[in-house]
Write a protein that holds these residues in place. Structure first.
Motif, mmCIF file in Angstrom:
data_model
loop_
_atom_site.group_PDB
_atom_site.id
_atom_site.type_symbol
_atom_site.label_atom_id
_atom_site.label_comp_id
_atom_site.label_asym_id
_atom_site.label_seq_id
_atom_site.Cartn_x
_atom_site.Cartn_y
_atom_site.Cartn_z
ATOM 1 N N ASP A 150 13.550 -59.369 13.748
ATOM 2 C CA ASP A 150 13.033 -58.016 13.934
ATOM 3 C C ASP A 150 12.975 -57.258 12.611
ATOM 4 O O ASP A 150 13.770 -57.508 11.701
ATOM 5 C CB ASP A 150 13.921 -57.237 14.915
ATOM 6 C CG ASP A 150 13.980 -57.911 16.275
ATOM 7 O OD1 ASP A 150 13.026 -58.649 16.600
ATOM 8 O OD2 ASP A 150 14.975 -57.703 17.003
ATOM 9 N N PHE A 151 12.022 -56.310 12.540
ATOM 10 C CA PHE A 151 11.886 -55.449 11.372
ATOM 11 C C PHE A 151 11.894 -54.001 11.843
ATOM 12 O O PHE A 151 11.279 -53.662 12.853
ATOM 13 C CB PHE A 151 10.590 -55.753 10.610
ATOM 14 C CG PHE A 151 10.459 -57.186 10.180
ATOM 15 C CD1 PHE A 151 11.128 -57.645 9.062
ATOM 16 C CD2 PHE A 151 9.691 -58.074 10.900
ATOM 17 C CE1 PHE A 151 11.010 -58.965 8.661
ATOM 18 C CE2 PHE A 151 9.567 -59.395 10.515
ATOM 19 C CZ PHE A 151 10.235 -59.845 9.387
ATOM 20 N N MET A 152 12.588 -53.154 11.101
ATOM 21 C CA MET A 152 12.657 -51.742 11.441
ATOM 22 C C MET A 152 11.422 -51.009 10.931
ATOM 23 O O MET A 152 10.892 -51.323 9.863
ATOM 24 C CB MET A 152 13.920 -51.123 10.847
ATOM 25 C CG MET A 152 14.173 -49.692 11.288
ATOM 26 S SD MET A 152 14.524 -49.555 13.047
ATOM 27 C CE MET A 152 16.102 -50.413 13.130
ATOM 28 N N HIS A 210 1.932 -52.798 13.578
ATOM 29 C CA HIS A 210 2.244 -54.195 13.281
ATOM 30 C C HIS A 210 3.001 -54.862 14.418
ATOM 31 O O HIS A 210 3.166 -56.092 14.404
ATOM 32 C CB HIS A 210 3.081 -54.304 11.998
ATOM 33 C CG HIS A 210 2.360 -53.871 10.766
ATOM 34 N ND1 HIS A 210 2.836 -52.881 9.932
ATOM 35 C CD2 HIS A 210 1.180 -54.266 10.233
ATOM 36 C CE1 HIS A 210 1.999 -52.710 8.922
ATOM 37 N NE2 HIS A 210 0.983 -53.529 9.095
ATOM 38 N N HIS A 211 3.478 -54.081 15.386
ATOM 39 C CA HIS A 211 4.282 -54.664 16.458
ATOM 40 C C HIS A 211 3.451 -55.652 17.271
ATOM 41 O O HIS A 211 2.329 -55.379 17.655
ATOM 42 C CB HIS A 211 4.825 -53.551 17.357
ATOM 43 C CG HIS A 211 5.682 -54.049 18.481
ATOM 44 N ND1 HIS A 211 6.763 -54.881 18.264
ATOM 45 C CD2 HIS A 211 5.609 -53.845 19.819
ATOM 46 C CE1 HIS A 211 7.329 -55.154 19.426
ATOM 47 N NE2 HIS A 211 6.635 -54.545 20.379
ATOM 48 N N ASN A 239 7.789 -58.367 15.098
ATOM 49 C CA ASN A 239 8.485 -57.524 16.068
ATOM 50 C C ASN A 239 9.032 -56.307 15.327
ATOM 51 O O ASN A 239 9.956 -56.426 14.520
ATOM 52 C CB ASN A 239 9.619 -58.302 16.733
ATOM 53 C CG ASN A 239 10.170 -57.583 17.941
ATOM 54 O OD1 ASN A 239 9.462 -56.836 18.604
ATOM 55 N ND2 ASN A 239 11.443 -57.787 18.227
ATOM 56 N N VAL A 240 8.428 -55.140 15.564
ATOM 57 C CA VAL A 240 8.810 -53.914 14.855
ATOM 58 C C VAL A 240 9.620 -53.029 15.788
ATOM 59 O O VAL A 240 9.158 -52.679 16.883
ATOM 60 C CB VAL A 240 7.559 -53.160 14.349
ATOM 61 C CG1 VAL A 240 7.967 -51.872 13.637
ATOM 62 C CG2 VAL A 240 6.754 -54.050 13.421
ATOM 63 N N LEU A 241 10.817 -52.672 15.351
ATOM 64 C CA LEU A 241 11.678 -51.770 16.120
ATOM 65 C C LEU A 241 11.366 -50.341 15.739
ATOM 66 O O LEU A 241 11.273 -50.007 14.555
ATOM 67 C CB LEU A 241 13.151 -52.084 15.841
ATOM 68 C CG LEU A 241 13.615 -53.508 16.145
ATOM 69 C CD1 LEU A 241 15.088 -53.653 15.796
ATOM 70 C CD2 LEU A 241 13.377 -53.853 17.597
ATOM 71 N N ASN A 290 10.610 -50.626 21.937
ATOM 72 C CA ASN A 290 11.142 -51.823 21.305
ATOM 73 C C ASN A 290 12.303 -51.416 20.408
ATOM 74 O O ASN A 290 12.072 -50.719 19.418
ATOM 75 C CB ASN A 290 10.065 -52.529 20.480
ATOM 76 C CG ASN A 290 10.510 -53.911 20.053
ATOM 77 O OD1 ASN A 290 11.246 -54.560 20.777
ATOM 78 N ND2 ASN A 290 10.093 -54.343 18.885
ATOM 79 N N PRO A 291 13.552 -51.744 20.765
ATOM 80 C CA PRO A 291 13.972 -52.647 21.832
ATOM 81 C C PRO A 291 13.584 -52.128 23.211
ATOM 82 O O PRO A 291 13.275 -50.955 23.367
ATOM 83 C CB PRO A 291 15.496 -52.691 21.675
ATOM 84 C CG PRO A 291 15.755 -52.187 20.295
ATOM 85 C CD PRO A 291 14.670 -51.230 19.970
ATOM 86 N N PRO A 292 13.609 -53.017 24.220
ATOM 87 C CA PRO A 292 13.190 -52.621 25.561
ATOM 88 C C PRO A 292 14.035 -51.481 26.119
ATOM 89 O O PRO A 292 15.170 -51.249 25.701
ATOM 90 C CB PRO A 292 13.382 -53.914 26.387
ATOM 91 C CG PRO A 292 13.369 -55.006 25.386
ATOM 92 C CD PRO A 292 13.963 -54.446 24.145
ATOM 93 N N VAL A 293 13.450 -50.782 27.085
ATOM 94 C CA VAL A 293 14.148 -49.675 27.750
ATOM 95 C C VAL A 293 15.355 -50.212 28.509
ATOM 96 O O VAL A 293 15.273 -51.217 29.218
ATOM 97 C CB VAL A 293 13.197 -48.937 28.715
ATOM 98 C CG1 VAL A 293 13.958 -47.918 29.548
ATOM 99 C CG2 VAL A 293 12.087 -48.263 27.928
ATOM 100 N N GLU A 294 16.489 -49.559 28.317
ATOM 101 C CA GLU A 294 17.713 -49.947 29.010
ATOM 102 C C GLU A 294 17.911 -49.169 30.298
ATOM 103 O O GLU A 294 18.569 -49.649 31.224
ATOM 104 C CB GLU A 294 18.920 -49.743 28.089
ATOM 105 C CG GLU A 294 18.868 -50.597 26.822
ATOM 106 C CD GLU A 294 19.992 -50.258 25.859
ATOM 107 O OE1 GLU A 294 20.721 -49.273 26.116
ATOM 108 O OE2 GLU A 294 20.138 -50.983 24.859
ATOM 109 N N ASN A 295 17.351 -47.955 30.374
ATOM 110 C CA ASN A 295 17.571 -47.136 31.553
ATOM 111 C C ASN A 295 16.432 -46.132 31.728
ATOM 112 O O ASN A 295 15.976 -45.517 30.766
ATOM 113 C CB ASN A 295 18.897 -46.382 31.441
ATOM 114 C CG ASN A 295 19.203 -45.579 32.686
ATOM 115 O OD1 ASN A 295 19.192 -46.103 33.793
ATOM 116 N ND2 ASN A 295 19.453 -44.284 32.517
#
Length: 428
Positions: A150-152, A210-211, A239-241, A290-295
């Motif tokens: 992953d890249f920020m 870029h994601h 994968n861009v966070l 991204n990261p995926p939703v947790e809630n």
């Protein structure tokens, strides 16, 4: 005393062994069919032969290790005398036996060893025990892409693509499928095993666009001059966070103005439109995160303030009067949270439903009456036409009978009637 003697003897033997004949080469090399091949090679000789080696005119021979006497290359020979065309590109006097073969076909897959020999009257010669295994492939090996992961957002990304260069005179060319707003640099490097590698570095600043972008590095190998080329590719999905940049807004009627992750929170209702009391209504929340939703959390506006209603991406309601109002959804992951715009849930009263039923019934009744009227009109029209046809046929029959009766009474009949009547007149 015995321990010291054993230690001294061991060190002495190790030092002596270091002065023995030895050769270094990669244990295994992959050759590409139709492409030249570089074999890195270095050797050492015992100290007592150093003086003799300095006065040597060295030559090198490569042979198949499993077949005695099968010399495939001798640097002393020239032109057509060589079994395989090639050249020792290293300096043998500097104990560098690196060799380039113009081409090795698939039938040459085997284990090879090297022999050092001095030309002329110098009797120095040695068959090294170390070997190198050469195998062939028709398809070039895929280039290696690093780093993975992953890249920020906002981070400078440096993607490295490396491909082996078995032929140093014609190394592969590396290309990227992405070139907008990036920097690319390429260089030929030597690995720890002595084999050459071509490396290309792609540099860009990570952003949301870029994601999930698929980056491809292609390595094109050119065969011998005038020959065709072969290509191999490797892919990586970026994968861009998302990066948290501002605090979460809590004003229910305002649109999100920050760039927190998650983003683009969207709500929807099924079925759409106003809801009837007792109807099942499904509210759904979605987002780009991204990261995926947790809630996911649902809120309802009560007294102008967002009040928690339930957790989960989907909220199912059996609609009652208390459920009407304004709803919003909040999505949260490890980098932050974001809220959607408000979504109204309107309640349709039962009176409207009854009125709608009356309207529908009235329309159906009107359509029935119109249909009946049209049928009656059609029936009367047909009846009138039938009667007209009957009258027409009747008139035609009467005319035909009259004609027949007039033509059946002849003049002779009239004369006969007159003759038979004459005697009665005379008798009076």
């Amino acid at each position: 005393m015995g321990l010291w003697l054993n230690a001294f003897t061991t060190l002495f033997l190790k030092g002596a062994l270091c002065q023995q004949w030895s050769l270094w080469t990669p244990p295994r090399i992959v050759a590409i069919e139709g492409c030249c091949l570089l074999i890195p090679c270095r050797f050492e000789i015992p100290a007592e032969y150093e003086a003799q080696f300095e006065n040597c005119e060295p030559t090198g021979t490569w042979k198949i290790n499993t077949v005695p006497g099968s010399n495939i290359f001798n640097s002393f020979l020239t032109g057509a005398q060589k079994n395989i065309k090639g050249k020792i590109v290293g300096d043998l006097l500097k104990k560098n036996c690196t060799t380039t073969f113009d081409s090795l076909n698939a039938g040459r897959d085997d284990t090879y060893s090297f022999r050092l020999e001095c030309a002329g009257t110098n009797i120095l010669k040695y068959n090294f025990l170390e070997t190198v295994q050469i195998i062939h492939t028709d398809t070039p090996p895929k280039p290696q892409l690093t780093p993975m992961g992953d890249f920020m957002e906002g981070e400078e990304v440096r993607l490295r693509c490396s491909a082996p260069a078995p032929c140093r005179t014609m190394p592969p060319s590396l290309t990227w499928n992405y070139g907008h707003g990036v920097g690319v640099e390429s260089q030929l490097q030597e690995g720890e095993d002595g084999l050459k590698m071509v490396t290309s570095i792609l540099t860009f600043t990570a952003s949301p666009r870029h994601h999930r972008m698929r980056v491809t590095c292609s390595a094109r190998y050119t065969m011998q001059p005038g020959g065709a080329s072969k290509m191999a590719q490797s892919n990586q999905t970026i994968n861009v966070l998302c990066k948290r940049e501002a605090a979460l807004t809590t004003i229910i009627h305002s649109s999100p103005s920050n760039n927190n992750a998650p983003r683009n929170i969207v709500t929807s209702a099924t079925p759409p439109g106003p809801a009837f009391e007792g109807e099942s209504k499904t509210l759904t929340c979605s987002s780009d995160a991204n990261p995926p939703v947790e809630n996911y959390s649902w809120y309802k506006n009560i007294g102008g303030q967002p009040t928690w209603k339930a957790n989960g991406q989907i909220l199912v309601l059996q609609v009652s009067k208390a459920d009407s109002g304004l709803y919003l959804c909040e999505a949260q992951n490890q980098l932050g949270s974001q809220r959607s715009k408000v979504m109204p849930l309107e309640l349709e009263s039962g009176l409207c439903l009854t009125t709608d039923l009356y309207i529908i019934s009235g329309v159906l009744l009107l359509l029935g009456l119109l249909n009946l009227t049209a049928n009656m009109y059609t029936f009367k029209s047909l009846s009138r036409r039938v009667n007209q046809m009957k009258l027409l046929l009747s008139k035609k029959q009467d005319n035909t009978y009259q004609s027949l009766r007039m033509t059946s009474i002849s003049p002779e009949y009239d004369q006969l009637q007159m003759t038979r009547a004459s005697p009665s007149v005379g008798q009076k």
